[in-house]
Design a protein around this motif. Structure first.
Motif, PDB file in Angstrom:
ATOM      1  N   PRO A 254      79.955   2.082 -45.105  1.00 34.07           N
ATOM      2  CA  PRO A 254      79.919   3.435 -45.694  1.00 34.07           C
ATOM      3  C   PRO A 254      80.862   4.429 -45.036  1.00 34.07           C
ATOM      4  CG  PRO A 254      77.928   2.993 -44.416  1.00 34.07           C
ATOM      5  CD  PRO A 254      78.663   1.696 -44.532  1.00 34.07           C
TER       6      PRO A 254
ATOM      7  N   LYS B  24      76.012   8.904 -51.518  1.00 33.76           N
ATOM      8  CA  LYS B  24      76.649   7.887 -52.345  1.00 33.76           C
ATOM      9  C   LYS B  24      76.777   8.365 -53.796  1.00 33.76           C
ATOM     10  CE  LYS B  24      76.013   3.516 -51.549  1.00 33.76           C
ATOM     11  NZ  LYS B  24      77.443   3.102 -51.472  1.00 33.76           N
TER      12      LYS B  24
ATOM     13  N   GLN C  69      80.383   6.802 -51.091  1.00 30.37           N
ATOM     14  CA  GLN C  69      80.465   6.667 -52.550  1.00 30.37           C
ATOM     15  C   GLN C  69      81.367   5.505 -52.960  1.00 30.37           C
ATOM     16  OE1 GLN C  69      81.864   9.033 -50.739  1.00 30.37           O
ATOM     17  NE2 GLN C  69      83.889   9.601 -51.512  1.00 30.37           N
TER      18      GLN C  69
ATOM     19  N   CYS D   9      75.281   7.354 -44.590  1.00 27.99           N
ATOM     20  CA  CYS D   9      74.637   6.399 -45.497  1.00 27.99           C
ATOM     21  C   CYS D   9      74.107   5.201 -44.724  1.00 27.99           C
ATOM     22  CB  CYS D   9      75.636   5.926 -46.550  1.00 27.99           C
ATOM     23  SG  CYS D   9      74.953   4.779 -47.779  1.00 27.99           S
TER      24      CYS D   9
ATOM     25  N   ASP E  66      82.109   1.716 -52.732  1.00 24.54           N
ATOM     26  CA  ASP E  66      81.474   0.449 -52.368  1.00 24.54           C
ATOM     27  C   ASP E  66      82.485  -0.638 -52.045  1.00 24.54           C
ATOM     28  OD1 ASP E  66      78.981   1.564 -52.824  1.00 24.54           O
ATOM     29  OD2 ASP E  66      78.866   0.830 -54.883  1.00 24.54           O
TER      30      ASP E  66
END
Length: 337
Positions: A195, A130, A200, A156, A202
């Motif tokens: 994810p 992330k 990365q 993630c 959101d």
């Protein structure tokens, strides 16, 4: 913390232009999450765009519901008479989170955009997909007690931290945004992302877009609702599991059901099949357990968070029972009844 430039936007158009023109720029309002991330060197913007002077700090009537500006403080939302009368689920969820001091500073838009509290994400000395895409996710094989059990990926397993967003998901809110290509409205269920292979990211915001408001629809969930938050301590802690339940009832029969979970996924978690399974059924433990089973059917435990599955199951049943009975969880006396 790195050195950065500072710009105070005089209009929404000016803020959009400044953000779109600099990939390393960030919007700042209350700063309750961004400033922490900057101190930890997790976020390293080269420019902060201050939007606190923009006319986005009002709560207004809108199409039978309410429009909450992106700059309205969380505490203002929680204690607004229209919110407490018509959307008490939202007020309850806000009061379950953070502290009074943080709620006074935190903005509505910022709450939507706050980032995970995964300890690997905050630790610059460890890999994190992330934070640095492609570097790995040590939580998967590491200490993962607080991590996700639903909607995870090989990249993630972080969870979304917000309480307010869980309630907004259950209430079917809409997020209004403005960007280089003009305004658009995003259904709340589509605002946050799982994810996948891009942890990365959101949200589904495009580059240069900023949040203008959150719109609440004209629905009556003011009687049968609850926000139940289970955590390691009774205050100032993020949810291990939370449940936002909103029902419309005909006597003992559930006419409409909205149910969202926090603390279990990369976004507030809803399951349309489980909600439909409640509708037209008599409220009771058997009905509630069946819905919980549907929600958790694809839950995936890791080494340290398997307890979350049973915790979530019990929280769903208890939350639905509170909502059906019209006895919502108190955020003052936090003992679960």
């Amino acid at each position: 913390m790195n050195r950065f430039a500072y710009t105070r936007a005089g209009s929404v158009a000016e803020a959009v232009q400044a953000l779109a023109g600099d990939p390393a720029a960030r919007i700042i309002a209350g700063g309750t999450n961004l400033v922490d991330l900057m101190k930890y060197n997790v976020e390293r913007p080269d420019r902060l765009i201050d939007i606190t002077r923009l006319p986005l700090a009002a709560i207004e009537e809108h199409e039978g519901g309410l429009r909450i500006g992106a700059l309205v403080p969380n505490s203002t939302v929680a204690y607004d008479a229209r919110v407490t009368a018509r959307y008490p689920l939202l007020a309850s969820a806000i009061l379950a989170g953070a502290s009074p001091q943080l709620r006074n500073a935190a903005s509505t838009g910022g709450n939507l955009l706050q980032r995970t509290r995964c300890y690997y994400f905050y630790d610059e000395g460890t890999p994190c997909n992330k934070r640095v895409p492609g570097s790995g996710c040590p939580a998967i094989a590491g200490v993962n007690r607080i991590h996700a059990i639903l909607g995870t990926s090989d990249h993630c397993i972080a969870t979304h931290p917000s309480d307010m967003c869980v309630a907004l998901a259950a209430l079917d809110a809409t997020v209004r945004v403005e960007g280089p290509n003009g305004p658009r409205a995003i259904p709340f269920a589509e605002f946050h992302r799982l994810p996948g292979d891009e942890p990365q990211r959101d949200t589904t915001l495009a580059h240069g877009e900023i949040v203008l408001s959150v719109d609440l629809p004209d629905r009556d969930f003011s009687r049968h609702y609850t926000y139940l938050k289970l955590r390691d301590r009774l205050s100032y802690a993020f949810a291990l599991v939370s449940v936002a339940a909103a029902l419309e009832m005909d006597g003992e029969t559930i006419r409409t059901a909205r149910l969202a979970l926090g603390g279990v996924a990369h976004k507030p978690w809803r399951n349309a099949q489980a909600e439909r399974s409640l509708e037209g059924r008599t409220a009771g433990p058997e009905t509630f357990r069946a819905a919980a089973d549907l929600i958790l059917a694809e839950a995936k435990p890791y080494a340290h968070n398997g307890f979350k599955i049973e915790l979530a199951r019990r929280a769903i049943v208890r939350g639905l029972a509170q909502a059906a009975a019209g006895t919502p969880q108190s955020q003052t006396d936090k003992r679960i009844r």
